[in-house]
Design an enzyme around this catalytic site. Sequence first.
Site, PDB file in Angstrom:
ATOM      1  N   LYS A 168     -47.487  39.477  18.175  1.00 16.37           N
ATOM      2  CA  LYS A 168     -47.800  38.056  17.791  1.00 16.37           C
ATOM      3  C   LYS A 168     -47.601  37.459  19.559  1.00 16.37           C
ATOM      4  CE  LYS A 168     -44.634  37.937  14.761  1.00 16.37           C
ATOM      5  NZ  LYS A 168     -43.799  37.441  13.682  1.00 16.37           N
ATOM      6  N   CYS A 213     -45.497  35.360  20.198  1.00 20.57           N
ATOM      7  CA  CYS A 213     -43.926  34.354  20.083  1.00 20.57           C
ATOM      8  C   CYS A 213     -43.233  35.129  21.483  1.00 20.57           C
ATOM      9  CB  CYS A 213     -43.224  35.179  18.802  1.00 20.57           C
ATOM     10  SG  CYS A 213     -41.735  34.426  18.550  1.00 20.57           S
ATOM     11  N   TYR A 247     -32.013  34.235  12.646  1.00 26.96           N
ATOM     12  CA  TYR A 247     -31.259  34.029  13.790  1.00 26.96           C
ATOM     13  C   TYR A 247     -29.811  34.177  14.483  1.00 26.96           C
ATOM     14  CZ  TYR A 247     -36.936  32.832  14.248  1.00 26.96           C
ATOM     15  OH  TYR A 247     -37.259  33.016  13.652  1.00 26.96           O
ATOM     16  N   HIS A 266     -37.310  33.284  20.464  1.00 25.20           N
ATOM     17  CA  HIS A 266     -38.591  33.516  19.645  1.00 25.20           C
ATOM     18  C   HIS A 266     -39.426  32.059  19.368  1.00 25.20           C
ATOM     19  CE1 HIS A 266     -37.846  37.562  17.520  1.00 25.20           C
ATOM     20  NE2 HIS A 266     -36.418  37.235  17.482  1.00 25.20           N
ATOM     21  N   HIS A 290     -39.910  38.086  22.112  1.00 21.29           N
ATOM     22  CA  HIS A 290     -40.095  38.625  21.100  1.00 21.29           C
ATOM     23  C   HIS A 290     -41.850  39.277  20.953  1.00 21.29           C
ATOM     24  CE1 HIS A 290     -41.521  38.623  16.208  1.00 21.29           C
ATOM     25  NE2 HIS A 290     -41.577  40.222  16.693  1.00 21.29           N
TER      26      HIS A 290
END
Length: 158
Positions: free
Chosen positions: A135, A137, A39, A10, A115
């Site tokens: 997204k 990411c 995380y 990420h 991700h």
Amino acid sequence: MRTITLIVLHCSATRTTQKYSFRQCREDHLRKGWRDIGYHYYITRDGQVHEGRPLWMVGAHCKGHNQHSIGICYEGGLNAAGYACDTRTKAQRESMYALLCRLHNQFSSAIIMGHRDLSPDVDGNGHIDPEEWVKQCPCFDALVDYFDLEPDGLLRDE
Ligand SMILES: [Zn+2]
């Protein structure tokens, strides 16, 4: 220890011009009512690897994929103008690679993915295409960057 099948990368989705420390990220996650930072590792722009949740604990970083994964985040992901961009510094790249080598030795069958690679395959063609990304990411192609650390036999057809 949990069964680990995935290592998910990420970005913090913050601008290169903005400092977003481990502490700040952790505080933001605690404010959401989480028990800890989501995380397992957080890599700041100086290349320092900060330990978040212990590996045995399920993370909170990728909905539907937390149970059997490890979540790693780097500080950045947006350029100065706020656009998605691989902003990893040399120090971040080096630390990320070293960390992934270590994890690959410990969890050799875990697939390293970004991700965005876990977005739904909307058209069902077996690929997560850029237009299907929920997204951006982590704003780089993890499957390409860390191909040498992917499990043996992970097939690529391109
Ligand atoms: Zn993410």
